[in-house]
Design a protein around this motif. Structure first.
Motif, short mmCIF file in Angstrom:
data_model
loop_
_atom_site.label_atom_id
_atom_site.label_comp_id
_atom_site.label_asym_id
_atom_site.label_seq_id
_atom_site.Cartn_x
_atom_site.Cartn_y
_atom_site.Cartn_z
N THR A 139 3.12 8.44 -3.29
CA THR A 139 2.44 9.40 -2.41
C THR A 139 3.12 10.76 -2.37
N GLU B 144 -5.50 2.62 -0.33
CA GLU B 144 -6.23 2.96 0.89
C GLU B 144 -7.69 3.11 0.54
N ALA B 145 -8.57 2.71 1.45
CA ALA B 145 -10.00 2.84 1.21
C ALA B 145 -10.35 4.29 0.91
N TYR C 77 -9.56 5.79 -1.94
CA TYR C 77 -8.68 6.29 -3.00
C TYR C 77 -9.07 5.73 -4.36
N THR D 296 1.84 3.43 2.17
CA THR D 296 1.74 4.21 3.40
C THR D 296 1.28 3.39 4.60
N SER D 297 1.13 2.09 4.41
CA SER D 297 0.81 1.17 5.50
C SER D 297 1.54 -0.14 5.26
N ARG E 108 -1.48 5.88 -3.15
CA ARG E 108 -1.43 4.86 -2.11
C ARG E 108 -2.61 3.91 -2.30
N PRO F 256 0.81 -1.23 0.00
CA PRO F 256 0.00 0.00 0.00
C PRO F 256 0.84 1.27 0.00
#
Length: 425
Positions: free
Chosen positions: A364, A380-381, A383, A42-43, A378, A40
């Motif tokens: 990002t 991410e939910a 996006y 960023t995670s 990224r 991801p």
């Protein structure tokens, strides 16, 4: 084959393209990808689970996520899934490949202050560079005017594929204004016997333009408060948007002294500075870090074609990052072929750039620097479902982008030794 006759492929456990196993049509923008190694950015990375896409946006992801009933599934076991890369500084579509002067609309060289011109008005979305971008896993690009003028014009952020007009690919047309210091503008106007012919003159043009724009916005505010009419000036209006913080100031600059001038001007007028190229930025990396000024670095694969590139070097990017400077990477396409964006990052990792920093520099960071980091860059939910399925770690030079989705629609796949691009919708 899908309904248009283009092959639909899946990724085998080895990460290579195999016989079709999934039935996700190119035009479907709701589906799930399972079994991949998911990055991801960023995670934390994870294996297995699923990434769920509904109506072109990511709605869920994680190692324990299960695809909703009835949703088409892409079995991506053995492959790597990442967000699409972002090219932070390119001229694709306004400096078209293989079209010569007819396809070059990069610089409006009829005057040194071209703040009113807009890249969106010149981009040819059929430029071959956009197809190359897909093959390199790039799903977004910021197209900028060139560096022939002290003030070159407004940039635009777009997806690299989509509908039949640029407006259908638009992320934002309120991104930045391109400016240039150093050799390019002084050469262009010096050859004409006009100002600016020196670095002093280049800075003067920019300073005078912002002084006039500041006066313009104050006069405009005064007229509005009195209910009086006010004549618009598109050039000053654009620079007023920079002063108001709506647009970033994308500063083409290579030498350390030019970077210092860029900082001086930005602090004098209070605008948001983004250093572009930054060839000698490592020489004042601590200054840039302390002021939190980001650098879009590159291109990395060029020769020392002019004096201000004399100290170019791939390891300098690692030095910048080590000093705490937030960085992105650019090909400056078509200066370097846009598909080599990730290859540049791979070489930077070889020369000391941390792997995580390299991934952020491709995703990002550029999106955040230029104001659209709330949509792309990224996994991410919430996006945009701009996704790339790689045969392996993209920072391994032998890995290939096997499938690319933009807004949840498949736009590219590698099949039978060729890249297959989905027709525009």
């Amino acid at each position: 084959m899908n309904e248009r006759g283009a092959p639909t492929v899946c990724i085998s456990h080895s990460g290579s393209v195999s016989d079709p196993l999934d039935t996700v049509d190119d035009m479907t923008n709701s589906f799930a990808i399972t079994g991949a190694h998911v990055v991801p950015v960023t995670s934390p990375e994870f294996d297995g689970g699923a990434v769920v896409v509904e109506d072109g946006r990511i709605t869920a992801l994680g190692p324990d996520v299960v695809p909703p009933p009835g949703v088409p599934v892409v079995d991506a076991a053995g492959a790597w899934l990442l967000p699409g890369f972002v090219e932070a500084h390119g001229h694709v579509g306004i400096h078209e490949e293989a079209n010569g002067p007819a396809g070059n609309d990069t610089n409006e060289l009829t005057g040194p202050n071209q703040a009113a011109v807009r890249a969106i008005d010149a981009v040819d979305i059929d430029d071959e560079g956009f197809r190359d971008a897909l093959s390199g896993g790039i799903t977004a690009i910021v197209v900028k005017p060139g560096s022939g003028n002290p003030i070159g014009g407004q940039s635009v952020a777009i997806k690299t594929w989509g509908g039949r007009t640029i407006d259908e690919q638009l992320i934002s047309d309120a991104v930045s204004v391109k400016s240039a210091l150093g050799e390019n503008p002084k050469r262009v106007y010096g050859d004409k016997g006009q100002t600016p012919s020196t670095r002093l003159g280049v800075a003067k043009v920019i300073r005078e333009a912002f002084a006039a724009a500041d006066h313009y916005r104050k006069a405009r505010a005064a007229a509005e408060s009195k209910g009086e009419p006010f004549e618009r000036d598109l050039t000053k209006e654009t620079l007023a948007r920079v002063l108001d913080g709506e647009l970033a100031w994308d500063q083409h600059t290579h030498r350390h002294d030019d970077i210092a001038t860029a900082i001086r001007l930005s602090e004098e007028f209070g605008y948001r500075l983004v250093v572009n190229h930054g060839t000698e930025a490592h020489k004042i990396a601590d200054v840039l870090a302390a002021k939190d000024i980001p650098v879009i670095y590159g291109p990395l694969f060029t020769s020392r074609s002019k004096v201000e590139l004399r100290d170019r070097g791939i390891p300098h990017l690692a030095a910048l990052a080590a000093a705490g400077v937030r960085v992105a990477i650019t090909t400056d396409a078509p200066v370097v072929p846009i598909a080599m964006l990730v290859t540049q990052a791979t070489m930077a990792v070889r020369d000391g750039l941390p792997r995580q920093t390299a991934l952020e520099a491709l995703t990002t960071n550029p999106a955040t620097f230029l104001g659209f980091g709330d949509r792309v860059g990224r996994l991410e939910a919430g996006y945009d479902a701009d996704l790339v399925l790689w045969s392996g770690d993209p920072l391994d030079a032998t890995s290939r982008a096997n499938r690319v989705w933009i807004d949840g629609r498949q736009v590219f796949e590698w099949a039978d030794g060729v890249g297959v691009i989905t027709p525009r919708w």
